[in-house]
Scaffold this motif. Structure first.
Motif, short mmCIF file in Angstrom:
data_model
loop_
_atom_site.label_atom_id
_atom_site.label_comp_id
_atom_site.label_asym_id
_atom_site.label_seq_id
_atom_site.Cartn_x
_atom_site.Cartn_y
_atom_site.Cartn_z
N ASN A 59 -8.95 -8.13 -16.13
CA ASN A 59 -7.83 -7.37 -15.61
C ASN A 59 -8.37 -6.11 -16.69
O ASN A 59 -9.90 -5.62 -16.97
CB ASN A 59 -6.67 -7.46 -16.30
CG ASN A 59 -5.59 -8.09 -15.24
OD1 ASN A 59 -5.39 -8.13 -14.22
ND2 ASN A 59 -4.96 -9.30 -15.48
N VAL A 102 -3.89 -3.05 -12.23
CA VAL A 102 -3.13 -4.40 -11.93
C VAL A 102 -2.59 -5.48 -12.85
O VAL A 102 -3.52 -6.57 -13.68
CB VAL A 102 -4.20 -5.11 -11.18
CG1 VAL A 102 -3.63 -5.35 -9.42
CG2 VAL A 102 -4.47 -3.26 -9.71
N ILE A 150 -3.56 2.87 -13.32
CA ILE A 150 -2.99 1.99 -12.28
C ILE A 150 -3.35 0.67 -13.04
O ILE A 150 -4.90 0.29 -12.16
CB ILE A 150 -3.35 2.15 -10.76
CG1 ILE A 150 -2.84 3.37 -10.52
CG2 ILE A 150 -2.93 0.81 -9.74
CD1 ILE A 150 -2.73 3.70 -9.06
N ASP A 206 0.45 -2.48 -10.69
CA ASP A 206 0.73 -2.66 -9.07
C ASP A 206 0.80 -4.23 -9.44
O ASP A 206 -0.15 -5.08 -9.51
CB ASP A 206 -0.88 -3.10 -8.63
CG ASP A 206 -1.54 -3.03 -7.39
OD1 ASP A 206 -1.15 -4.33 -7.02
OD2 ASP A 206 -2.48 -3.20 -6.77
N THR A 217 1.07 -1.40 0.22
CA THR A 217 0.04 -0.20 0.25
C THR A 217 0.99 1.15 0.50
O THR A 217 0.47 1.79 -1.00
CB THR A 217 -1.03 0.06 1.70
OG1 THR A 217 -1.64 -1.27 1.01
CG2 THR A 217 -1.77 1.14 1.32
N LEU A 252 2.60 2.09 -3.51
CA LEU A 252 1.39 2.61 -4.44
C LEU A 252 1.32 3.94 -3.96
O LEU A 252 1.11 5.01 -4.90
CB LEU A 252 0.13 1.67 -4.39
CG LEU A 252 0.11 0.31 -4.64
CD1 LEU A 252 -1.51 -0.57 -4.39
CD2 LEU A 252 -0.43 0.88 -6.60
N CYS A 299 1.31 -6.50 -7.34
CA CYS A 299 1.38 -7.34 -5.68
C CYS A 299 1.48 -8.67 -6.11
O CYS A 299 1.90 -9.42 -5.04
CB CYS A 299 0.60 -6.45 -4.82
SG CYS A 299 0.85 -4.83 -4.18
N SER A 330 -5.31 3.63 -2.77
CA SER A 330 -3.94 4.57 -2.49
C SER A 330 -3.95 5.95 -3.69
O SER A 330 -3.53 6.99 -3.21
CB SER A 330 -2.50 4.26 -2.85
OG SER A 330 -3.23 3.67 -4.59
N THR A 337 -5.11 -1.16 -4.01
CA THR A 337 -5.37 -0.37 -5.77
C THR A 337 -5.81 1.24 -5.78
O THR A 337 -5.41 1.97 -6.06
CB THR A 337 -5.46 -1.24 -7.08
OG1 THR A 337 -4.79 -2.85 -6.25
CG2 THR A 337 -5.14 -0.55 -7.51
N SER A 355 -9.58 -5.54 -7.70
CA SER A 355 -8.26 -5.74 -6.75
C SER A 355 -9.14 -5.31 -5.42
O SER A 355 -10.21 -5.55 -5.15
CB SER A 355 -8.00 -4.15 -7.69
OG SER A 355 -6.47 -4.97 -7.14
N VAL A 412 -8.55 3.63 -12.69
CA VAL A 412 -7.89 2.04 -12.15
C VAL A 412 -9.04 0.53 -12.55
O VAL A 412 -10.38 1.52 -13.32
CB VAL A 412 -8.28 2.88 -10.69
CG1 VAL A 412 -9.40 2.88 -10.29
CG2 VAL A 412 -7.17 1.03 -10.30
#
Ligand SMILES: Cc1ncc(COP(=O)(O)O)c(C=O)c1O
Length: 420
Positions: free
Chosen positions: A127, A147, A145, A173, A77, A80, A175, A108, A105, A101, A97
């Motif tokens: 996605n 992911v 952003i 992202d 976190t 981001l 992660c 932030s 995500t 997610s 975004v």
């Protein structure tokens, strides 16, 4: 063969719990004990660049991903949050975004006083849908952003083309996807910055932790300053470049760094195990019309983080909750994944992030007009409703454990009419 389902009083397929814990061996134990003996738990009091182990961890991470800079922080976190801050985002700016997610995500973005604009997702990859991004771009849009959710890559090449066309920053992202590649290049290295998490549940773990990667030295320096109260100081350099930027304390300890150094050495092996277990499940669970397997089957470029099947209730007439309960009784607990798109959370529906007066949305005329409501991203809403997520695809679980999952699912599916 029809067997007596455990939910109806029959014997369960399995009583042994699956294991969900970080893959820690004697190497990590030794490293932590040596650090204990050294009594150097944080090096940030000497240099804003961090202690010896943090720097070693960052160098190793940068080498692995073949980038110029890695900046270790205390969570994904934080990674981001300050990645976006480093790009110079202003209050009221918009960031496109995905709504499907983990909360951080999108939150932030709000942490930076900026406004999330949710773009619907692709029903196959889960996605961000690249074909729906451009219509959301306004004169306030500053970043995207994407992911790489569950380890499956977003269409990052096309996203970068859009970003270039409109002069937008991209923060990937990553992660859930350390190791996933597109065109033989690691995801996380396409955008201006890429962010990772090493929290307990991730492919490798330092307990809590995050890492930012970037080839841009200026952004890297800003991230280091943001990580450390906005302050620059070093033993061997005068404190002349103290800055007045708003900073945080997102510093990792040396403990996280020594764990990270050892864990990174195991990333390839652990990723291989994830894929072996995931591919076994997809191979053996692809013949049920009520279950749609995820993408990435046997694709060596994809590193499965979690396995998300879609459950089609209209075929079985059995609600997903009942189906999952039946599997749980057989000893196989699955999860719903993200139960609703992020914009369906109260913070967005009621715009109550900072205080009760609509900040940061009231920071711009556009922002005041942006609304979050059910129906905003119909594909994401459908995927949330249908998802069943397997998190067992990790060391030390084995193919034998996956066999139990397959047996349980076959058992329940073959007698599904008993659940109606
Ligand atoms: C996609 C995604 N983004 C961000 C995060 C936030 O990472 P952390 O929990 O380390 O803050 C996570 C994980 O928890 C995640 O899965």
């Amino acid at each position: 063969m029809k067997e007596n389902l455990a939910i109806l009083g029959g014997p369960p397929v399995r009583s042994k719990p699956f294991v969900y814990e970080p893959a820690i061996g004697h190497e990590e134990k030794k490293a932590v004990l040596e650090l204990m003996d050294s009594k150097k738990f944080s090096g940030f009091y000497k240099s804003f660049e961090g202690g010896e182990k943090v720097i070693e961890f960052e160098n190793n991470w940068a080498n692995y991903f073949n980038v110029r800079n890695a900046i270790a922080v205390n969570s994904g976190t934080s990674a981001l949050h300050i990645s976006l801050a480093s790009t110079g985002i202003e209050p009221g700016d918009e960031v496109i975004v995905t709504p499907y997610s983990f909360s951080a995500t999108a939150s932030s973005i709000v942490m930076n006083n900026a406004i999330p604009v949710f773009c619907d997702i692709d029903p196959i990859t889960f996605n961000i849908d690249v074909n729906k991004i451009e219509r959301l771009i306004t004169n306030k849009t500053k970043a995207i952003i994407p992911v790489h959710l569950y380890g499956y890559p977003a269409e990052i090449v096309k996203i970068m083309d859009i970003a270039k066309k409109y002069n937008l920053n991209v923060i990937e992202d990553t992660c859930q996807s350390p190791g996933t590649k597109v065109n033989n290049q690691f995801v996380g290295t396409f955008g201006n910055l890429g962010t990772f998490s090493t929290v307990e549940t991730k492919n490798i773990s330092t307990g809590e932790g995050g890492i930012i990667i970037t080839d841009n030295d200026e952004l890297a320096l800003k991230c280091k300053l943001l990580r450390n109260h906005g302050e620059a100081y070093m033993n061997d350099k005068p404190r002349s470049y103290l800055t007045n930027m708003l900073g945080y304390n997102f510093r990792p300890t040396e403990f996280q760094a020594v764990l990270g150094i050892e864990q990174l050495k195991k990333l390839d092996k652990l990723n291989e195990i994830r894929n072996k277990l995931a591919n076994f499940l997809i191979d053996n669970l692809s013949d049920f019309p009520e279950l749609t397997p995820p993408q990435g089957h046997n694709d060596k470029n994809v590193i499965h983080h979690l396995l998300c099947f879609q459950y089609n209730e209209s075929i079985t007439n059995v609600p997903k909750s009942k189906y999952m309960e039946a599997l749980k009784c057989e000893g196989v607990e699955l999860s719903n994944g993200y139960p609703k798109p992020l914009y369906m959370n109260k913070m967005f529906l009621e715009k109550i992030a900072f205080g009760n007066n609509g900040y940061p949305w009231i920071c711009s005329e556009n922002g005041e007009k942006i609304k979050y409501f059910e129906g905003l991203c119909p594909v994401a809403e459908k995927v949330c409703k249908q998802a069943i997520v397997f998190s067992q695809i990790r060391y030390p679980n084995t193919l034998k454990d996956m066999e139990d999952i397959v047996t349980a699912i076959k058992k329940v599916n073959n007698s599904i009419e008993k659940l109606i």
